[in-house]
Design an enzyme around this catalytic site. Sequence first.
Site, PDB file in Angstrom:
ATOM      1  N   LYS A 195     -35.967  -1.134 -65.639  1.00 27.73           N
ATOM      2  CA  LYS A 195     -34.792  -1.786 -65.063  1.00 27.73           C
ATOM      3  C   LYS A 195     -34.250  -2.895 -65.965  1.00 27.73           C
ATOM      4  O   LYS A 195     -33.056  -2.947 -66.250  1.00 27.73           O
ATOM      5  CB  LYS A 195     -35.151  -2.367 -63.690  1.00 27.73           C
ATOM      6  CG  LYS A 195     -35.845  -1.380 -62.762  1.00 27.73           C
ATOM      7  CD  LYS A 195     -35.049  -0.113 -62.544  1.00 27.73           C
ATOM      8  CE  LYS A 195     -35.781   0.835 -61.602  1.00 27.73           C
ATOM      9  NZ  LYS A 195     -35.047   2.103 -61.392  1.00 27.73           N
ATOM     10  N   TYR A 202     -38.212   0.283 -51.009  1.00 23.98           N
ATOM     11  CA  TYR A 202     -37.932   1.408 -51.905  1.00 23.98           C
ATOM     12  C   TYR A 202     -38.519   2.704 -51.344  1.00 23.98           C
ATOM     13  O   TYR A 202     -39.726   2.799 -51.139  1.00 23.98           O
ATOM     14  CB  TYR A 202     -38.531   1.077 -53.268  1.00 23.98           C
ATOM     15  CG  TYR A 202     -38.495   2.151 -54.315  1.00 23.98           C
ATOM     16  CD1 TYR A 202     -37.337   2.880 -54.590  1.00 23.98           C
ATOM     17  CD2 TYR A 202     -39.631   2.416 -55.080  1.00 23.98           C
ATOM     18  CE1 TYR A 202     -37.322   3.846 -55.582  1.00 23.98           C
ATOM     19  CE2 TYR A 202     -39.623   3.375 -56.085  1.00 23.98           C
ATOM     20  CZ  TYR A 202     -38.466   4.088 -56.323  1.00 23.98           C
ATOM     21  OH  TYR A 202     -38.451   5.041 -57.312  1.00 23.98           O
ATOM     22  N   ILE A 253     -40.326  -5.650 -61.187  1.00 22.10           N
ATOM     23  CA  ILE A 253     -39.670  -4.840 -62.214  1.00 22.10           C
ATOM     24  C   ILE A 253     -38.189  -5.174 -62.391  1.00 22.10           C
ATOM     25  O   ILE A 253     -37.575  -4.730 -63.364  1.00 22.10           O
ATOM     26  CB  ILE A 253     -39.839  -3.337 -61.941  1.00 22.10           C
ATOM     27  CG1 ILE A 253     -39.056  -2.887 -60.707  1.00 22.10           C
ATOM     28  CG2 ILE A 253     -41.304  -2.974 -61.799  1.00 22.10           C
ATOM     29  CD1 ILE A 253     -39.043  -1.379 -60.520  1.00 22.10           C
ATOM     30  N   ASP A 308     -44.381  -6.588 -57.130  1.00 19.70           N
ATOM     31  CA  ASP A 308     -43.614  -5.679 -57.981  1.00 19.70           C
ATOM     32  C   ASP A 308     -42.411  -6.475 -58.502  1.00 19.70           C
ATOM     33  O   ASP A 308     -41.477  -6.761 -57.762  1.00 19.70           O
ATOM     34  CB  ASP A 308     -43.164  -4.472 -57.153  1.00 19.70           C
ATOM     35  CG  ASP A 308     -42.418  -3.435 -57.965  1.00 19.70           C
ATOM     36  OD1 ASP A 308     -41.837  -3.791 -59.001  1.00 19.70           O
ATOM     37  OD2 ASP A 308     -42.412  -2.264 -57.556  1.00 19.70           O
TER      38      ASP A 308
END
Length: 487
Positions: free
Chosen positions: A279, A153, A240, A238
């Site tokens: 998300k 990202y 998410i 992470d």
Amino acid sequence: MGCESEKNNSILSKLATNEEHGENSPYFDGWKAYDSDPFHPLKNPNGVIQMGLAENQLCFDLIEDWIKRNPKASICTTEGIKSFKAIANFQDYHGLPEFRRAIAKFMEKTRGGRVSFDPDRVVMAGGATGANETIIFCLADPGDAFLVPSPYYPAFNRDLRWRTGVQLIPIHCESSNNFKITAQAVKEAYENAQKSNIKVKGLILTNPSNPLGTTLDRDTLKSLLHFTNQHNIHLVCDEIYAATVFDTPQFVSIAEILDHNEMNCCNKDLVHIVYSLSKDMGLPGFRIGIVYSFNDAVVNCARKMSSFGLVSTQTQHFLAAMLSDEKFVANFLAESARRLAKRHKHFTHGLEEVGIKCLKSNAGLFCWMDLRPLLRESTFDSEMSLWRVIINDVKLNVSPGSSFDCQEPGFFRVCFANMDDETVDIALMRIWRFVGVKRSGDHETTMMEKKHQWKKNNLRLSFSKRMYDESVLSPLSSPIPHSPLVR
């Protein structure tokens, strides 16, 4: 402009004026191009379609219906006004107990009920951005480093590095094995850092992956957990996109491996999870970020830091009611997965009709699109040339792989869940016509010559005949500052 910049540098801090925020990249330039000329089916049908925003807008109707049925959840309604005073008054940064319980339960449900979470380990932050920065502040000092598989990202450079002063060391993954992370690649990245006298504090994993849309299998997770434990470094996961999995294999959380004691002599104090509702629920505007750590000291430290990025108690109150509605949550998660699967299938099949392949994926709100056949040369300069044409002429904001630190030119992330069905079809139509022209032209013809040829043949990428007219707004007409990359 130069004098103005020098003036700012003299009166502002080094942190405020440095370039570590990472916004001078094509990833953010694409957003600026969209902001200056946004697509609207009626008001601006020739505008840029936003396909660089990983946002889940496919289930807003379910949330809206719940709100209508539950007016008490808001303190700003006649039904909920009785709770106004209690919620509006000061609350400490531990968060509302009912909110932390609801978040913990929701995290369990997004992981198939195969793992349990302790509400007392739930720490709030201002979105995933705030959560990521908070965990880095807790674990590392300026100059320390974290390993991160690439492509990754782009905003990690801002979220993890800018204010903390840490370094990110990419673990390069390759298309030859579908960008899967390998033990050898992790080992090489770690050892190279050691040789350079860089102190590695941890490994950061995004699972499911952004931008790949893939999930890590159980054996890979166990292998990486073994590596971080062996070297006494942290593992930050992470997660998410946990509830955006729409196809097999199912998502495996690092918490599941710890909860089931699948690793012998595993030091849980080195494992931490970042989560968000941006998300999975499609609520980025609510700024719900979560740090969940198995380390008591980290929980206590992160909770103190959370005072800089708390979630409003009004939002906590509302979400506590919504996420505690088990029937709603079960239906939402099932319907979201179904709609994501349908949209993913529709979009990828549309790309396949013109020979565009995507990495096989089972999660996320995007596809990792392979445009290598459209490159004039296998170089990043050629990738950027292609990207400029897609932004400025095809009028689609897609993100080039180089902005994700992908080491192979020609890959692009394209988001498909932040728009309605009609806009998806318009985007596909633009892609079809672009690829048709691109492949029918002389391969030795320059990009500019091809653009003039498209004009001559009256090929249009939307319903309007003004698509290629010079009078159409370009990204350069925006008052927002632009990187030289957008031309």
